[in-house]
Scaffold this active site. Structure first.
Site, PDB file in Angstrom:
ATOM      1  N   GLY A  12       0.797 -24.964 -29.041  1.00  0.00           N
ATOM      2  CA  GLY A  12      -0.637 -25.203 -28.936  1.00  0.00           C
ATOM      3  C   GLY A  12      -1.141 -26.226 -29.940  1.00  0.00           C
ATOM      4  O   GLY A  12      -0.455 -26.589 -30.903  1.00  0.00           O
ATOM      5  N   TYR A  60      -4.574 -17.220 -24.369  1.00  0.00           N
ATOM      6  CA  TYR A  60      -4.898 -17.675 -23.015  1.00  0.00           C
ATOM      7  C   TYR A  60      -6.289 -18.300 -23.119  1.00  0.00           C
ATOM      8  O   TYR A  60      -7.268 -17.606 -23.383  1.00  0.00           O
ATOM      9  CB  TYR A  60      -4.903 -16.493 -22.063  1.00  0.00           C
ATOM     10  CG  TYR A  60      -5.113 -16.857 -20.600  1.00  0.00           C
ATOM     11  CD1 TYR A  60      -4.072 -16.746 -19.686  1.00  0.00           C
ATOM     12  CD2 TYR A  60      -6.347 -17.293 -20.142  1.00  0.00           C
ATOM     13  CE1 TYR A  60      -4.249 -17.056 -18.349  1.00  0.00           C
ATOM     14  CE2 TYR A  60      -6.541 -17.619 -18.812  1.00  0.00           C
ATOM     15  CZ  TYR A  60      -5.497 -17.508 -17.918  1.00  0.00           C
ATOM     16  OH  TYR A  60      -5.685 -17.833 -16.597  1.00  0.00           O
ATOM     17  N   THR A  61      -6.381 -19.621 -22.934  1.00  0.00           N
ATOM     18  CA  THR A  61      -7.642 -20.322 -23.204  1.00  0.00           C
ATOM     19  C   THR A  61      -8.272 -20.971 -21.974  1.00  0.00           C
ATOM     20  O   THR A  61      -9.281 -21.668 -22.104  1.00  0.00           O
ATOM     21  CB  THR A  61      -7.428 -21.410 -24.277  1.00  0.00           C
ATOM     22  OG1 THR A  61      -6.419 -22.322 -23.831  1.00  0.00           O
ATOM     23  CG2 THR A  61      -6.996 -20.778 -25.596  1.00  0.00           C
ATOM     24  N   THR A 100     -12.621 -16.368 -31.252  1.00  0.00           N
ATOM     25  CA  THR A 100     -13.499 -17.375 -30.649  1.00  0.00           C
ATOM     26  C   THR A 100     -14.978 -17.028 -30.742  1.00  0.00           C
ATOM     27  O   THR A 100     -15.350 -15.844 -30.820  1.00  0.00           O
ATOM     28  CB  THR A 100     -13.126 -17.545 -29.155  1.00  0.00           C
ATOM     29  OG1 THR A 100     -14.051 -18.419 -28.501  1.00  0.00           O
ATOM     30  CG2 THR A 100     -13.158 -16.197 -28.433  1.00  0.00           C
ATOM     31  N   TYR A 124     -12.511 -14.174 -20.405  1.00  0.00           N
ATOM     32  CA  TYR A 124     -11.862 -14.738 -21.592  1.00  0.00           C
ATOM     33  C   TYR A 124     -12.447 -14.137 -22.864  1.00  0.00           C
ATOM     34  O   TYR A 124     -11.710 -13.660 -23.739  1.00  0.00           O
ATOM     35  CB  TYR A 124     -12.035 -16.258 -21.596  1.00  0.00           C
ATOM     36  CG  TYR A 124     -11.748 -16.906 -22.937  1.00  0.00           C
ATOM     37  CD1 TYR A 124     -10.436 -16.997 -23.419  1.00  0.00           C
ATOM     38  CD2 TYR A 124     -12.776 -17.424 -23.718  1.00  0.00           C
ATOM     39  CE1 TYR A 124     -10.178 -17.588 -24.652  1.00  0.00           C
ATOM     40  CE2 TYR A 124     -12.515 -18.009 -24.945  1.00  0.00           C
ATOM     41  CZ  TYR A 124     -11.222 -18.092 -25.411  1.00  0.00           C
ATOM     42  OH  TYR A 124     -10.965 -18.671 -26.628  1.00  0.00           O
ATOM     43  N   LYS A 128     -10.576 -11.664 -25.650  1.00  0.00           N
ATOM     44  CA  LYS A 128     -10.459 -12.017 -27.065  1.00  0.00           C
ATOM     45  C   LYS A 128     -11.094 -10.946 -27.949  1.00  0.00           C
ATOM     46  O   LYS A 128     -10.564 -10.614 -29.025  1.00  0.00           O
ATOM     47  CB  LYS A 128     -11.099 -13.377 -27.328  1.00  0.00           C
ATOM     48  CG  LYS A 128     -10.367 -14.557 -26.723  1.00  0.00           C
ATOM     49  CD  LYS A 128      -8.969 -14.743 -27.311  1.00  0.00           C
ATOM     50  CE  LYS A 128      -8.997 -15.230 -28.732  1.00  0.00           C
ATOM     51  NZ  LYS A 128      -7.629 -15.461 -29.262  1.00  0.00           N
TER      52      LYS A 128
END
Length: 289
Positions: A12, A60-61, A100, A124, A128
């Protein structure tokens, strides 16, 4: 004696940035998900025995794709984080876990503090936040670092996407009612290395570059600076639109500005425009090389 550190998620953009900025006195192992099974506790215990600090950058973005790929998003953002935390509790390493700004609901107003209650809107964001909670519940010695709008000179991110689109389109619509703080992976990496050197960590830490922008304002600045240094020869017109007009599958917070009043003062901080300039110059030098 130098710290023994393992970075999970070596492919990443943040792991790449950590590698480039790694202090010379630090011993660090970079491990990809193809090299370690984050869902096998026995393997994790064996592979990470003797490590002092694990930095978990694996995530997982794909925010929109996560809306229909819930299981994979939860597995990597929640279950893998839980497994790394539980392993740390057993073998004794400390954990730095990256999270995030999308854990917040995005209600416009003041910046989000570390004691504000997250209410994520998207799959998402929910995955997170579940990962954060799992780390906390494990009892491992950990720092959860929330960051926002991360970018670097390599990888898939807003800056590189904008450079590509600006070079290929006559007109480009960009959302102008979501507020956040663009953050350079280089600056986040420097902060992470600094955190590694201190003994006592806050449980939750907010880190971002200074200043606030909308995605449209971010795109404008990318276009202005890239044109100025000669890596963009484009007359593309940027058009501001609303989140509703953009119509992305995943809901985004309208306000994801992180409050940094409790963030440890470990390094000099710069405004996001300055950080962007450094990244664009890296892209220019690579093109010239």
């Amino acid at each position: 004696m130098s710290l023994r550190i393992a970075v999970i998620g070596r492919h990443g953009q943040l792991a790449n940035s950590l590698r480039k900025t790694q202090p010379s006195h630090t011993s660090c192992l970079y491990v990809g998900r193809d090299e370690i099974d984050l869902f096998n506790l026995a393997e994790l215990e064996k592979s990470l025995a003797g490590i002092d600090i694990v930095i978990n950058t694996a995530a997982y973005t794909a925010v929109d794709q996560a809306e229909t790929d819930k299981d994979d998003a939860d597995a990597l953002n929640h279950i893998a984080a839980m497994n790394l935390a539980q392993t740390g509790k057993i073998v004794g390493y400390r954990l730095i876990h990256l999270s995030t700004d999308y854990v917040f609901s995005g209600i416009p107003g003041k910046p989000w503090t570390t004691i504000d209650t997250p209410e994520p809107l998207s799959v998402y964001g929910k995955s997170k936040y579940a990962g954060e909670q799992a780390v906390i519940r494990s009892g491992v010695k950990a720092a959860i670092i929330r960051t926002s709008w991360l970018y670097s000179d390599t990888g898939c991110n807003f800056v590189n996407t904008m450079l590509r689109l600006l070079n290929n389109k006559d007109s480009l619509s960009v959302v102008n009612d979501q507020f956040g703080s663009p953050t350079s992976a280089t600056n986040l990496s420097a902060f992470i290395w600094a955190i590694c050197q201190i003994a006592h960590w806050p449980q939750i830490i907010h880190f971002r570059d200074q200043g606030v922008a909308t995605w449209f304002e971010f795109a404008q600045e990318i276009q202005r600076q890239a044109s100025k240094i000669g890596i963009l020869d484009s007359h593309c017109t940027l058009v501001p639109i609303s989140t509703e007009e953009y119509g992305a599958p995943a809901p985004r917070p309208l306000n994801s500005v992180l409050d940094m009043s409790d963030t440890p003062r470990l390094m000099e901080q710069h405004r996001w425009q300055f950080a962007l300039s450094e990244v664009l110059h890296k892209i220019k030098r690579r093109g010239e090389g």
